[in-house]
Design a protein around this motif. Structure first.
Motif, PDB file in Angstrom:
ATOM      1  N   THR A 119       0.836  -1.194   0.000  1.00 24.86           N
ATOM      2  CA  THR A 119       0.000   0.000   0.000  1.00 24.86           C
ATOM      3  C   THR A 119       0.880   1.256   0.000  1.00 24.86           C
ATOM      4  O   THR A 119       2.028   1.219   0.446  1.00 24.86           O
ATOM      5  N   PHE A 120       0.331   2.342  -0.487  1.00 23.77           N
ATOM      6  CA  PHE A 120       1.022   3.624  -0.497  1.00 23.77           C
ATOM      7  C   PHE A 120      -0.016   4.728  -0.325  1.00 23.77           C
ATOM      8  O   PHE A 120      -1.163   4.595  -0.750  1.00 23.77           O
ATOM      9  N   SER A 121       0.390   5.804   0.321  1.00 21.04           N
ATOM     10  CA  SER A 121      -0.509   6.934   0.538  1.00 21.04           C
ATOM     11  C   SER A 121      -0.656   7.719  -0.757  1.00 21.04           C
ATOM     12  O   SER A 121       0.336   8.107  -1.374  1.00 21.04           O
ATOM     13  N   VAL A 122      -1.884   7.949  -1.163  1.00 17.30           N
ATOM     14  CA  VAL A 122      -2.166   8.712  -2.386  1.00 17.30           C
ATOM     15  C   VAL A 122      -2.341  10.186  -2.054  1.00 17.30           C
ATOM     16  O   VAL A 122      -1.667  11.059  -2.613  1.00 17.30           O
ATOM     17  N   SER A 123      -3.246  10.492  -1.126  1.00 16.23           N
ATOM     18  CA  SER A 123      -3.550  11.884  -0.815  1.00 16.23           C
ATOM     19  C   SER A 123      -4.148  11.984   0.577  1.00 16.23           C
ATOM     20  O   SER A 123      -4.560  10.987   1.176  1.00 16.23           O
ATOM     21  N   PHE A 124      -4.213  13.227   1.050  1.00 20.40           N
ATOM     22  CA  PHE A 124      -4.824  13.530   2.338  1.00 20.40           C
ATOM     23  C   PHE A 124      -5.730  14.739   2.168  1.00 20.40           C
ATOM     24  O   PHE A 124      -5.538  15.556   1.264  1.00 20.40           O
ATOM     25  N   ALA A 125      -6.707  14.845   3.056  1.00 18.48           N
ATOM     26  CA  ALA A 125      -7.601  16.006   3.005  1.00 18.48           C
ATOM     27  C   ALA A 125      -8.138  16.287   4.405  1.00 18.48           C
ATOM     28  O   ALA A 125      -8.586  15.364   5.100  1.00 18.48           O
ATOM     29  N   TYR A 126      -8.073  17.549   4.799  1.00 22.17           N
ATOM     30  CA  TYR A 126      -8.754  18.001   6.008  1.00 22.17           C
ATOM     31  C   TYR A 126     -10.153  18.466   5.611  1.00 22.17           C
ATOM     32  O   TYR A 126     -10.293  19.321   4.736  1.00 22.17           O
ATOM     33  N   LEU A 127     -11.154  17.893   6.263  1.00 21.24           N
ATOM     34  CA  LEU A 127     -12.540  18.234   5.963  1.00 21.24           C
ATOM     35  C   LEU A 127     -13.208  18.798   7.204  1.00 21.24           C
ATOM     36  O   LEU A 127     -12.988  18.319   8.316  1.00 21.24           O
ATOM     37  N   GLY A 128     -14.046  19.797   6.988  1.00 21.43           N
ATOM     38  CA  GLY A 128     -14.713  20.434   8.114  1.00 21.43           C
ATOM     39  C   GLY A 128     -15.784  19.564   8.734  1.00 21.43           C
ATOM     40  O   GLY A 128     -15.986  19.577   9.948  1.00 21.43           O
ATOM     41  N   HIS A 129     -16.490  18.769   7.898  1.00 23.91           N
ATOM     42  CA  HIS A 129     -17.606  17.960   8.390  1.00 23.91           C
ATOM     43  C   HIS A 129     -17.706  16.674   7.580  1.00 23.91           C
ATOM     44  O   HIS A 129     -17.191  16.580   6.466  1.00 23.91           O
ATOM     45  N   GLU A 130     -18.383  15.686   8.176  1.00 28.44           N
ATOM     46  CA  GLU A 130     -18.663  14.437   7.467  1.00 28.44           C
ATOM     47  C   GLU A 130     -19.931  14.609   6.631  1.00 28.44           C
ATOM     48  O   GLU A 130     -20.960  14.016   6.927  1.00 28.44           O
ATOM     49  N   ARG A 131     -19.842  15.366   5.588  1.00 22.59           N
ATOM     50  CA  ARG A 131     -20.996  15.627   4.734  1.00 22.59           C
ATOM     51  C   ARG A 131     -20.688  15.188   3.311  1.00 22.59           C
ATOM     52  O   ARG A 131     -19.532  15.148   2.886  1.00 22.59           O
ATOM     53  N   GLU A 132     -21.757  14.889   2.601  1.00 21.67           N
ATOM     54  CA  GLU A 132     -21.596  14.437   1.222  1.00 21.67           C
ATOM     55  C   GLU A 132     -20.885  15.485   0.381  1.00 21.67           C
ATOM     56  O   GLU A 132     -20.052  15.158  -0.475  1.00 21.67           O
ATOM     57  N   ASP A 133     -21.197  16.764   0.627  1.00 25.44           N
ATOM     58  CA  ASP A 133     -20.581  17.841  -0.151  1.00 25.44           C
ATOM     59  C   ASP A 133     -19.068  17.855   0.033  1.00 25.44           C
ATOM     60  O   ASP A 133     -18.308  18.046  -0.934  1.00 25.44           O
ATOM     61  N   ASN A 134     -18.591  17.660   1.267  1.00 22.75           N
ATOM     62  CA  ASN A 134     -17.150  17.661   1.528  1.00 22.75           C
ATOM     63  C   ASN A 134     -16.463  16.468   0.866  1.00 22.75           C
ATOM     64  O   ASN A 134     -15.389  16.614   0.260  1.00 22.75           O
ATOM     65  N   TYR A 135     -17.075  15.297   0.990  1.00 21.36           N
ATOM     66  CA  TYR A 135     -16.496  14.113   0.355  1.00 21.36           C
ATOM     67  C   TYR A 135     -16.503  14.249  -1.162  1.00 21.36           C
ATOM     68  O   TYR A 135     -15.534  13.864  -1.839  1.00 21.36           O
ATOM     69  N   THR A 136     -17.583  14.789  -1.711  1.00 18.18           N
ATOM     70  CA  THR A 136     -17.667  14.968  -3.156  1.00 18.18           C
ATOM     71  C   THR A 136     -16.580  15.907  -3.646  1.00 18.18           C
ATOM     72  O   THR A 136     -15.964  15.678  -4.696  1.00 18.18           O
ATOM     73  N   TRP A 137     -16.331  16.977  -2.877  1.00 17.52           N
ATOM     74  CA  TRP A 137     -15.271  17.918  -3.265  1.00 17.52           C
ATOM     75  C   TRP A 137     -13.914  17.232  -3.261  1.00 17.52           C
ATOM     76  O   TRP A 137     -13.127  17.374  -4.218  1.00 17.52           O
TER      77      TRP A 137
END
Length: 251
Positions: free
Chosen positions: A170-188
């Protein structure tokens, strides 16, 4: 009480120290631990502290290393924290913490995307290293997602996307800080991932836990990928739900 007076000679930079009263009204300290002057860091120790801090070494381990190198070292944890803070202030040189973070990502050859909220504050931040993106273009078929919660000062969600090579590494592809567990944040976040993949083939399999908002985001952005549930999370949920049932049967 010990009283001293110092005078600087007018002819050169030397000083003369006069003892006005040499009587102590308290015993001398047996250990210098906690005395700021005795616990100050030398240039070599400060350089070592900076290098270890860049390698994400914890302050406690830095202090242990310094004391192992010098048996008479009287540095305390407070000195370590203060030295780290001074170094960060110097490095920022008037920049805010977010500006410094974005600058460091650029210096370390990361690509980053971010978006702001109505107050013009960064709400979501995505970053990935260029070498990781090259690995992703070579092995795009299976992606694994995991989230880490409430482990940072700002209580943000850290989304990590992991790839799998043909040899099951396995290898790390990317990281993301998200403000909330919402569909809009995951979609972005997934939309940014799709953008950085450019002409790379889309993943065939995306492994997640049963996060409904994320699953909806995958169906929108990476609709070709098959969404599978993580076996570890399934086993954990089965154990949690069925443990009481087995205990009742044993009784």
């Amino acid at each position: 009480m010990l009283l001293l007076r110092g005078e600087k000679l007018p002819t050169n930079d030397k000083w003369i120290l006069y003892v006005l009263c040499g009587v102590h009204n308290y015993p001398s300290a047996e250990h210098l631990e906690g005395h700021s002057f005795a616990g100050r860091l030398s240039k070599e120790e400060t350089s070592l502290l900076v290098d270890m801090s860049k390698s994400m070494v914890r302050p406690k381990e830095i202090l242990v290393t310094l004391k192992q190198r010098d048996a008479f070292n009287a540095t305390t944890m407070k000195t370590i924290y203060n030295a780290r803070h001074r170094h960060r202030v110097v490095q920022r040189t008037g920049r805010s913490q977010m500006q410094q973070l974005l600058r460091q990502l650029s210096i370390q050859n990361y690509v980053e995307w971010h978006r702001c909220d109505d107050r013009e504050m960064v709400a979501n931040l995505f970053w990935a290293h260029r070498i990781s993106l090259e690995l992703l273009r070579a092995f795009p078929h299976v992606l694994i997602r995991d989230c880490i919660y409430k482990t940072n000062r700002y209580r943000l969600i850290l989304l990590e996307i992991v790839g799998v090579t043909s040899t099951n590494f396995t290898f790390s592809v990317s990281f993301a800080y998200l403000g909330h567990e919402r569909e809009d944040n995951y979609t972005w976040a997934l939309g940014v991932l799709r953008t950085v993949m450019e002409n790379t083939a889309f993943p065939n399999v995306f492994i997640t836990n049963r996060e409904l908002a994320l699953m909806k985001g995958i169906s929108k952005v990476l609709h070709i990928a098959t969404n599978l549930l993580c076996r570890w999370h399934i086993s954990k949920n089965v154990l949690m739900k069925c443990k009481n049932v087995f205990e009742m049967k044993d009784k």
